[in-house]
Design a protein around this motif. Structure first.
Motif, PDB file in Angstrom:
ATOM      1  N   PRO A  32       6.912  -0.582 -12.467  1.00 13.94           N
ATOM      2  CA  PRO A  32       7.294  -1.992 -12.571  1.00 13.94           C
ATOM      3  C   PRO A  32       6.090  -2.842 -12.981  1.00 13.94           C
ATOM      4  CG  PRO A  32       7.122  -1.330 -10.276  1.00 13.94           C
ATOM      5  CD  PRO A  32       6.929  -0.093 -11.104  1.00 13.94           C
ATOM      6  N   LEU A  33       6.314  -3.736 -13.913  1.00 15.86           N
ATOM      7  CA  LEU A  33       5.242  -4.607 -14.393  1.00 15.86           C
ATOM      8  C   LEU A  33       5.457  -6.022 -13.879  1.00 15.86           C
ATOM      9  CD1 LEU A  33       4.774  -3.634 -18.132  1.00 15.86           C
ATOM     10  CD2 LEU A  33       3.195  -3.254 -16.276  1.00 15.86           C
ATOM     11  N   THR A  34       4.393  -6.608 -13.406  1.00 20.05           N
ATOM     12  CA  THR A  34       4.435  -8.022 -13.041  1.00 20.05           C
ATOM     13  C   THR A  34       4.291  -8.824 -14.327  1.00 20.05           C
ATOM     14  OG1 THR A  34       2.050  -8.148 -12.741  1.00 20.05           O
ATOM     15  CG2 THR A  34       3.360  -7.506 -10.812  1.00 20.05           C
ATOM     16  N   PRO A  35       4.590 -10.100 -14.302  1.00 18.54           N
ATOM     17  CA  PRO A  35       4.380 -10.908 -15.515  1.00 18.54           C
ATOM     18  C   PRO A  35       2.924 -10.897 -15.983  1.00 18.54           C
ATOM     19  CG  PRO A  35       5.805 -12.071 -14.000  1.00 18.54           C
ATOM     20  CD  PRO A  35       5.319 -10.842 -13.282  1.00 18.54           C
ATOM     21  N   VAL A  36       1.990 -10.839 -15.063  1.00 23.97           N
ATOM     22  CA  VAL A  36       0.566 -10.788 -15.439  1.00 23.97           C
ATOM     23  C   VAL A  36       0.257  -9.454 -16.113  1.00 23.97           C
ATOM     24  CG1 VAL A  36      -1.786 -10.810 -14.525  1.00 23.97           C
ATOM     25  CG2 VAL A  36      -0.091 -12.380 -13.606  1.00 23.97           C
ATOM     26  N   GLY A  37       0.811  -8.372 -15.586  1.00 24.46           N
ATOM     27  CA  GLY A  37       0.604  -7.064 -16.199  1.00 24.46           C
ATOM     28  C   GLY A  37       1.220  -6.983 -17.583  1.00 24.46           C
ATOM     29  N   PHE A  38       2.399  -7.581 -17.748  1.00 28.91           N
ATOM     30  CA  PHE A  38       3.058  -7.608 -19.048  1.00 28.91           C
ATOM     31  C   PHE A  38       2.231  -8.410 -20.048  1.00 28.91           C
ATOM     32  CE2 PHE A  38       6.311  -9.325 -21.986  1.00 28.91           C
ATOM     33  CZ  PHE A  38       6.765  -8.114 -22.487  1.00 28.91           C
TER      34      PHE A  38
END
Length: 61
Positions: A32-38
Motif C-alpha cells: 500500500p502506498l501513502t500519498p507521499v509515497g506515491f
C-alpha cells in the motif's frame, strides 16, 4: 541547455512518468502506498526520465 528548455524537458519527463504510472504498464505494486509515497514514486520516475532525455539531447550536439 538553458533554463527554459530544462523546464520544458522536466515537464515532459513528469508527464511521461504520470502516464506510465497511470497506465500501470506491467508494474504491479502489492504494497500500500501513502500519498507521499506515491508522489515520491512519480518524482523519482520523472527525474530518471529527465536525466535520460537530457543525456540523449546533449549527446546529439
Amino acid at each position: 541547455m538553458n533554463l527554459r528548455s530544462r523546464s520544458l524537458l522536466f515537464a515532459l519527463a513528469l508527464g511521461i512518468a504520470l502516464f506510465v504510472i497511470w497506465q500501470k504498464v506491467r508494474i504491479v505494486f502489492f504494497v500500500p502506498l501513502t500519498p507521499v509515497g506515491f508522489a515520491a514514486m512519480i518524482l523519482i520516475f520523472a527525474v530518471v526520465i529527465f536525466l535520460l532525455l537530457d543525456h540523449l539531447l546533449n549527446r546529439s550536439r
